[in-house]
Enzyme design. Structure first.
Site, short mmCIF file in Angstrom:
data_model
loop_
_atom_site.label_atom_id
_atom_site.label_comp_id
_atom_site.label_asym_id
_atom_site.label_seq_id
_atom_site.Cartn_x
_atom_site.Cartn_y
_atom_site.Cartn_z
N THR A 16 23.12 74.58 23.44
CA THR A 16 21.72 74.20 23.65
C THR A 16 21.23 74.66 25.02
O THR A 16 20.11 74.35 25.41
CB THR A 16 21.53 72.67 23.55
OG1 THR A 16 22.42 72.07 24.50
CG2 THR A 16 21.87 72.16 22.17
N ALA A 254 24.64 67.78 35.32
CA ALA A 254 24.18 67.82 33.94
C ALA A 254 22.96 68.73 33.89
O ALA A 254 22.38 69.05 34.94
CB ALA A 254 23.81 66.42 33.46
N LYS A 255 22.60 69.11 32.66
CA LYS A 255 21.45 70.01 32.53
C LYS A 255 20.21 69.37 33.16
O LYS A 255 19.47 70.02 33.88
CB LYS A 255 21.22 70.29 31.05
CG LYS A 255 20.40 71.52 30.82
CD LYS A 255 20.65 72.13 29.46
CE LYS A 255 20.12 71.24 28.37
NZ LYS A 255 20.16 71.87 27.06
N ARG A 256 20.05 68.05 32.91
CA ARG A 256 18.80 67.45 33.40
C ARG A 256 18.79 67.24 34.91
O ARG A 256 17.73 67.03 35.48
CB ARG A 256 18.44 66.16 32.65
CG ARG A 256 19.46 65.12 32.59
CD ARG A 256 18.89 63.81 32.04
NE ARG A 256 19.86 62.78 32.30
CZ ARG A 256 20.99 62.64 31.60
NH1 ARG A 256 21.23 63.44 30.59
NH2 ARG A 256 21.85 61.72 31.92
N HIS A 258 19.72 69.65 36.79
CA HIS A 258 19.68 71.05 37.23
C HIS A 258 20.98 71.48 37.90
O HIS A 258 20.97 72.11 38.95
CB HIS A 258 18.47 71.31 38.14
CG HIS A 258 17.19 70.89 37.51
ND1 HIS A 258 16.68 71.51 36.40
CD2 HIS A 258 16.35 69.86 37.78
CE1 HIS A 258 15.57 70.90 36.02
NE2 HIS A 258 15.35 69.89 36.84
#
Ligand code: GLU
Length: 285
Positions: A16, A254-256, A258
């Site tokens: 994703t 994490a992706k959120r 960054h």
């Protein structure tokens, strides 16, 4: 003469987005666990067709290879095994352990708001069980009308069917399973034959995984996976939930938040050895 059983572990990313340092840590952690005696598998968790992209799958394999990881080919791609999940759902349905739930998110939230105090689980407030009480006739009618639905596990019946369960975690020792913390968890949807919980439990069994290495954030999910293993007659691997690594700002990667992607680090001149050293995995393997 007896030989030690080889360990089989896996890294199971969802395509994703681009892999970041947290993923690299998890992949290196799993690969290091079987370095001298075992097999390292890759599983592409691409059930959520709306969020997964083939270009991210290509990118993640390039990034893992760049890091120097080697996995057995071909990887298992969940989207190619929907029948395995349908079969598992069929077996749970035959034992009357799942039921269709027609509630929308909005309806569930309204019902919970009306309850005053609702029990909470790792993913938020627990489903209040509204559709568990639908009559057979009403269920049939709604299914015939083509209403969208989720298939939920009747957690009380499921726990009653298995009795107490436990698993071994390399970090925590013997853990008593407490799957009720998720309530009547969703196992599939009308158009998606498996949720994360169901697919992971079935896949780890079919891939012969004996040691599941993954982040601490997934520790609560193991309660449900252990229950599904018992209900479906699947093997129970050993687990090792590793701590989540934090970035320089102390925030979990994490992706959120960054987290830096492997790609951006590589483009900035980092070598695979730099990444390994930064994550505490120096040396070959
Ligand atoms: N696909 C999950 C993730 O990317 C990992 C699943 C697992 O390791 O069990 O977070």
């Amino acid at each position: 003469m007896s030989f030690p059983t080889p360990l089989v572990t896996r890294f199971a990313p969802s395509p994703t987005g681009l892999l970041h340092l947290g993923h690299a840590y998890s992949a290196l952690f799993a690969s290091a666990a079987v370095r001298s005696n075992g097999r390292f598998l890759l599983r592409i968790e691409d059930i959520d067709r709306g969020r997964c992209r083939p270009e991210f799958e290509t990118a993640l394999m390039e990034d893992l290879a760049w890091l120097g990881l080697e996995w057995e080919r071909p990887p298992r791609r969940q989207s190619e095994h929907m029948d395995d999940y349908r079969e598992a759902i069929g077996r749970l349905a035959a034992r009357d352990l799942i039921y269709p739930c027609f509630c929308t998110r909005k309806e569930i939230l309204a019902e919970i708001a009306g309850m005053g105090s609702a029990p909470h689980g790792p993913d938020g407030p627990l489903y209040p069980g509204t559709c568990r009480h639908l009559s057979g006739e009403r269920r049939r009618r709604r299914l015939e009308e083509g209403d969208p639905f989720a298939l939920r596990l009747d957690i009380r019946r499921a726990i009653a069917a298995t009795g107490p369960l436990s698993w071994t975690d390399r970090g925590r020792g013997t853990v008593e399973a407490a799957p009720h913390i998720f309530g009547d968890v969703v196992l599939a949807r009308k158009d998606t034959p498996a949720s994360y919980h169901l697919a992971v439990s079935v896949d780890d069994h079919l891939q012969g995984v004996t040691l599941v290495c993954r982040g601490e954030d997934l520790f609560p999910s193991t309660h449900v996976h252990r229950l599904l293993q018992a209900l479906l007659g699947l093997d129970t691997p050993e687990y090792h939930h590793h701590p989540l690594i934090a970035g320089e700002d102390g925030q979990r990667l994490a992706k959120r938040t960054h987290a830096p992607t492997l790609r951006s680090l590589r483009e900035g001149g980092a070598t695979p050895e730099d990444i390994r050293r930064r994550l505490g995995f120096s040396g070959p393997g």
